[in-house]
Motif scaffolding. Structure first.
Motif, mmCIF file in Angstrom:
data_model
loop_
_atom_site.group_PDB
_atom_site.id
_atom_site.type_symbol
_atom_site.label_atom_id
_atom_site.label_comp_id
_atom_site.label_asym_id
_atom_site.label_seq_id
_atom_site.Cartn_x
_atom_site.Cartn_y
_atom_site.Cartn_z
ATOM 1 N N ARG A 113 0.836 -1.210 0.000
ATOM 2 C CA ARG A 113 0.000 0.000 0.000
ATOM 3 C C ARG A 113 0.869 1.257 0.000
ATOM 4 N NH1 ARG A 113 -2.964 -3.145 4.254
ATOM 5 N NH2 ARG A 113 -4.729 -4.145 3.181
ATOM 6 N N GLU A 114 1.967 1.228 0.747
ATOM 7 C CA GLU A 114 2.882 2.371 0.753
ATOM 8 C C GLU A 114 3.485 2.593 -0.622
ATOM 9 O OE1 GLU A 114 5.795 1.679 3.726
ATOM 10 O OE2 GLU A 114 4.375 1.739 5.407
ATOM 11 N N GLN A 120 1.789 6.878 -6.845
ATOM 12 C CA GLN A 120 0.719 7.804 -7.222
ATOM 13 C C GLN A 120 1.124 9.247 -6.981
ATOM 14 O OE1 GLN A 120 -2.560 7.020 -8.408
ATOM 15 N NE2 GLN A 120 -2.802 9.234 -8.663
ATOM 16 N N SER A 121 1.779 9.506 -5.852
ATOM 17 C CA SER A 121 2.169 10.879 -5.531
ATOM 18 C C SER A 121 3.298 11.380 -6.417
ATOM 19 C CB SER A 121 2.585 10.967 -4.055
ATOM 20 O OG SER A 121 3.712 10.148 -3.804
ATOM 21 N N ASN A 125 -0.146 8.694 -11.435
ATOM 22 C CA ASN A 125 -0.949 7.606 -11.992
ATOM 23 C C ASN A 125 -0.915 6.402 -11.047
ATOM 24 O OD1 ASN A 125 -1.546 8.928 -14.535
ATOM 25 N ND2 ASN A 125 0.586 8.516 -15.123
ATOM 26 N N PRO A 126 -1.924 5.546 -11.109
ATOM 27 C CA PRO A 126 -1.894 4.313 -10.298
ATOM 28 C C PRO A 126 -0.736 3.422 -10.715
ATOM 29 C CG PRO A 126 -4.109 4.759 -11.112
ATOM 30 C CD PRO A 126 -3.202 5.697 -11.838
#
Length: 274
Positions: A113-114, A120-121, A125-126
């Motif tokens: 998740r990190e 993303q940041s 984009n994913p």
């Protein structure tokens, strides 16, 4: 004149003992940073054994998405069914099924998740499943290089649905990742793989795969050694709008009904054969 009888015979037994010790891991399995003389890392092999002794998890990639299925053994009737799930949500488009030590799997899920948030940041984009599996593999491999830590006792199955279609990867305790059309891990992995090879995965939809995954989990479940189990299922693909979601309970119930009926028909046909 030299007296050969005074020479002491050389004792080769310590060398044979050392060779036998290296083959069973004695003395070489105290750290994951130590190689045995024959090039093995026993701590990693022990972690893989923890995965092989766990209950079965299956993931398949069809033409419009990925379906996960996990056999969650019910150890006590007092446990809540929602506790210690073996299928987790990583990002809106990525799901994970785990096999092995659940506590270790939760750590890998948090790390995944990190990585999704960082990608993303930074890129806006994913994260593609390919890069996520590579980053998670490097993180798992890091825990096989130092004597102060131990390898993760779990394997994880990562599935996603992206603009170019579905993707499926598996990360092993050694830090190796592979791309799959269909994969199975756990104690019944060989029987599950045999059943997966019979399917035309590339031309099957998620709705069809849900029934087949449920059938495989019920087929490989050992009713003699294992207790009752809860079938966890999730999917990500066109049917969910590209989001990873748990399969609705009514669809799971229909899939389990189909699986049990198929097993009964299979048993009846075997009894009819001469």
């Amino acid at each position: 004149k030299e007296n050969h009888s005074d020479r002491k015979s050389f004792d080769y037994r310590p060398f044979s003992i050392a060779r036998d010790m290296s083959s069973i891991g004695t003395g070489y399995d105290l750290s994951s940073a130590t190689f045995s003389p024959d090039g093995r890392i026993f701590q990693v092999e022990y972690a893989q054994k923890a995965v092989e002794n766990s209950s079965t998890a299956v993931a398949v990639k069809g033409k419009d998405g990925v379906v996960f299925g996990a056999e969650k053994l019910i150890m006590s009737k007092l446990h809540e069914q929602s506790a210690n799930r073996r299928i987790m949500n990583i990002d809106h488009h990525v799901g994970m099924a785990t096999c092995g030590l659940i506590a270790d799997a939760r750590e890998l899920a948090d790390r995944a998740r990190e990585e999704c948030v960082d990608y993303q940041s930074f890129y806006g984009n994913p994260i593609p499943a390919k890069y996520l599996s590579q980053r998670l593999s490097m993180y798992a491999h890091l825990y096989t290089l130092h004597s102060s830590v131990r390898p993760f006792g779990c394997s994880v199955l990562l599935g996603s649905y992206e603009s170019d279609g579905p993707h499926l990867y598996m990360v092993e305790p050694s830090g190796v990742s592979w791309g799959y059309h269909g994969c199975a891990v756990g104690k019944a992995r060989q029987n599950a793989k045999t059943e997966l090879e019979k399917l035309d995965l590339k031309n099957m939809t998620c709705v069809e795969l849900v029934k087949e995954v449920a059938k495989i989990i019920h087929f490989v479940h050992d009713e003699v050694k294992d207790k009752q189990f809860l079938l966890e299922m999730s999917w990500v693909g066109e049917v969910t709008g590209g989001k990873h979601e748990m399969v609705p309970p009514d669809i799971v119930a229909d899939a389990e009904k189909y699986a049990k009926e198929s097993l009964v028909e299979s048993d009846d046909s075997e009894e009819d054969d001469p």
